[in-house]
Design an enzyme around this catalytic site. Structure first.
Site, PDB file in Angstrom:
ATOM      1  N   ARG A   1      20.347  67.031  73.109  1.00  0.00           N
ATOM      2  CA  ARG A   1      20.430  67.661  71.786  1.00  0.00           C
ATOM      3  C   ARG A   1      21.689  68.541  71.766  1.00  0.00           C
ATOM      4  NH1 ARG A   1      15.319  67.627  69.372  1.00  0.00           N
ATOM      5  NH2 ARG A   1      16.287  68.348  67.467  1.00  0.00           N
TER       6      ARG A   1
ATOM      7  N   CYS B   1      15.725  67.585  74.949  1.00  0.00           N
ATOM      8  CA  CYS B   1      14.279  67.596  74.735  1.00  0.00           C
ATOM      9  C   CYS B   1      13.791  66.169  74.915  1.00  0.00           C
ATOM     10  CB  CYS B   1      13.948  68.124  73.349  1.00  0.00           C
ATOM     11  SG  CYS B   1      14.351  66.951  72.068  1.00  0.00           S
TER      12      CYS B   1
ATOM     13  N   ARG C   1       3.036  72.054  68.083  1.00  0.00           N
ATOM     14  CA  ARG C   1       4.349  72.641  67.744  1.00  0.00           C
ATOM     15  C   ARG C   1       4.619  72.503  66.254  1.00  0.00           C
ATOM     16  NH1 ARG C   1       8.863  69.798  69.979  1.00  0.00           N
ATOM     17  NH2 ARG C   1       9.882  71.192  68.516  1.00  0.00           N
TER      18      ARG C   1
ATOM     19  N   LYS D   1       7.648  73.249  58.779  1.00  0.00           N
ATOM     20  CA  LYS D   1       8.154  73.768  60.055  1.00  0.00           C
ATOM     21  C   LYS D   1       9.676  73.854  60.012  1.00  0.00           C
ATOM     22  CE  LYS D   1       8.817  70.920  63.689  1.00  0.00           C
ATOM     23  NZ  LYS D   1      10.171  71.009  64.279  1.00  0.00           N
ATOM     24  N   ASN D   2      10.321  72.785  59.540  1.00  0.00           N
ATOM     25  CA  ASN D   2      11.784  72.729  59.639  1.00  0.00           C
ATOM     26  C   ASN D   2      12.493  73.535  58.559  1.00  0.00           C
ATOM     27  OD1 ASN D   2      11.408  71.217  61.878  1.00  0.00           O
ATOM     28  ND2 ASN D   2      11.915  69.256  60.921  1.00  0.00           N
TER      29      ASN D   2
ATOM     30  N   ASP E   1      11.884  61.669  61.488  1.00  0.00           N
ATOM     31  CA  ASP E   1      10.640  62.336  61.886  1.00  0.00           C
ATOM     32  C   ASP E   1       9.404  61.575  61.424  1.00  0.00           C
ATOM     33  OD1 ASP E   1      11.939  65.710  61.403  1.00  0.00           O
ATOM     34  OD2 ASP E   1      12.273  64.203  62.940  1.00  0.00           O
TER      35      ASP E   1
END
Ligand code: EPZ
Length: 421
Positions: free
Chosen positions: A121, A116, A397, A22-23, A305
């Site tokens: 952020r 968030c 997500r 994803k990142n 994460d």
């Protein structure tokens, strides 16, 4: 609204292929704007954040569509340089589009990405670097109005190794005249992947993965076909699932060199982790041991994460483990939900102490954020009885069908529709 129902107590056995990262794909989707051509991204994960990025590309006049597990993007039709507030709020990492839009269009407009679940952020480092490259940025009333008729290469220094700021400035620097260096750059593997994509499109970027990235600007860029790197955090998640439930799993495409701080902790806890050319395997038998303090840090330190999913894997370990979350100020929101399952976790500021419990019990819990939601799945695998997990859009997500992957590994987990009360 959907929920996940997990019946714990089964050990895992099996093999899955790790999804695309994803990142990595999110900044690469922003980078496609620089090419003005057609790009094929192979191994692109089907995630809600990818869908949000596709919607941003389409509002900018570009095209993006799926073909199997490839995402085809065509940014030749770009006809807008503004991203709507609604889209910015859908995904706070949309700020990553700013540098690319500026480099392609010479101007950009977007609302300030909100905070968030993890806390504020800020993007002050992004904006300072873009201003150093020559962008004029008006920040008023929650809107960012940017003009950059001519970006010029500069020597930039980040006050902290921000992943997003490094990526945003790499993309803007591709449109700047001359050479840009970014000192104190983030060193995450996803930045190396972004460099690989940009160079496949004809850019001249070097140094990604080290603390100094160098970009020679204004190379004519073209489309390309590019394979997205495997998601090291998804891999860490499934390794922690095996550690939590016990069993033996193999993750195809996982790369231990990108996971070494996580696999080191799992080995210390008593798991047998082995890597080969094709991926990473993990055998976990019996009760885990507590481990030395886990302190999150920028890569190559322990990834923030993976903090929540490792915590979930250690909930029944012998002894106590201290966590220190140094990256985000509010990244323990999963703790209250884990405590509902019988976990013994004490939080004081950025420190959390997990004391192993004899047993965990299933409970109704809700996701508070992406990785916290994944942690609930990891804990539920080891809990006696059934756990119902709601607000799972957070999980979607960043994980491509988490229940399919865990079921393939032998877990008793299903996605069901919640009856509207
Ligand atoms: C990226 O977020 C990841 N997201 C995050 O993954 C990850 O947790 C984070 O990097 C750290 O590794 C994506 O890549 C899409 P940062 P990013 O800028 O770029 C502060 C997930 O679960 N900061 O490295 O936003 C910031 O507040 C997500 O997949 C500033 O102060 O992270 C934070 O405390 C969550 N000013 C720290 O730096 C700035 O201008 C690290 O943030 C920018 C950041």
């Amino acid at each position: 609204m959907s929920q996940l129902l997990v019946r714990g107590g089964r050990s895992l056995l099996g093999e899955v292929a790790v999804q695309g990262a994803k990142n990595s794909v999110l900044p690469i989707l922003a980078a496609t704007l620089l090419t003005g051509g057609q790009v094929e991204l192979r191994g692109c994960p089907r995630l809600r954040d990818v869908d949000a990025s596709i919607r941003i590309l389409k509002t900018l006049g570009c095209d993006a569509r799926w073909e199997g597990d490839s995402l085809l993007a065509d940014t030749s039709g770009l006809n807008c340089c503004a991203v709507s507030d609604i889209l910015m709020r859908e995904m706070r990492s949309s700020a990553i589009f700013l540098g690319a839009i500026l480099a392609r269009c010479g101007e950009a407009e977007m609302s300030y990405p909100g905070g968030c679940e993890l806390g504020p952020r800020p993007i002050d480092l992004h904006l300072a670097g873009l201003r150093d490259l020559g962008a004029e940025i008006q920040d008023s009333g929650g809107m960012l109005r940017c003009k950059a008729p001519r970006l010029r290469g500069r020597d930039l220094v980040l006050s902290l190794p921000s992943v997003g700021a490094t990526e945003n400035l790499m993309l803007a620097a591709c449109g700047a005249e001359g050479v840009t260096t970014i000192a104190n750059a983030a060193r995450e593997p996803e930045i190396v992947d972004l460099q690989g994509f940009l160079n496949a499109c004809g850019a001249a970027v070097s140094g990604a993965g080290t603390s100094t990235v160098t970009v020679e600007g204004r190379h004519p860029l073209h489309g390309c076909t590019y394979e997205i790197m495997p998601d090291r955090i998804a891999a860490a998640t499934y390794l922690c699932a095996a550690a939590s439930a016990g069993g033996e799993i193999y993750l195809r495409k996982a790369r231990e060199d990108q996971l070494s701080t996580v696999t080191a902790v799992l080995r210390e806890a008593g798991c047998a982790v082995r890597a080969d050319r094709g991926g990473v395997g993990c055998v976990c038998r019996g009760r885990l041991k507590s481990v030395r303090p886990v302190r999150t840090a920028p890569y190559p330190g322990f990834p923030t994460d993976a903090q929540a999913v490792l915590m979930a894997a250690l909930l029944r370990s012998r002894g106590a483990t201290v966590f220190e979350e140094t990256i985000f100020e509010n990244r323990y929101r999963h703790v209250d939900e884990l405590v509902r399952m019988g976990a013994d976790i004490r939080v004081a500021g950025r420190v959390a102490v997990v004391t192993g419990a004899e047993t965990l019990h299933g409970a109704p819990v809700r996701c508070t954020d992406l990785r916290g939601g994944a942690a609930l799945c990891v804990a539920a695998l080891a809990a006696e009885g059934e756990t119902s997990i709601t607000e799972i859009s957070h999980i979607d997500r960043g994980y491509e069908c988490i229940e399919r992957e865990l079921r393939t590994l032998g877990a008793d987990i299903v996605r069901t529709e919640l009856r509207e009360l």
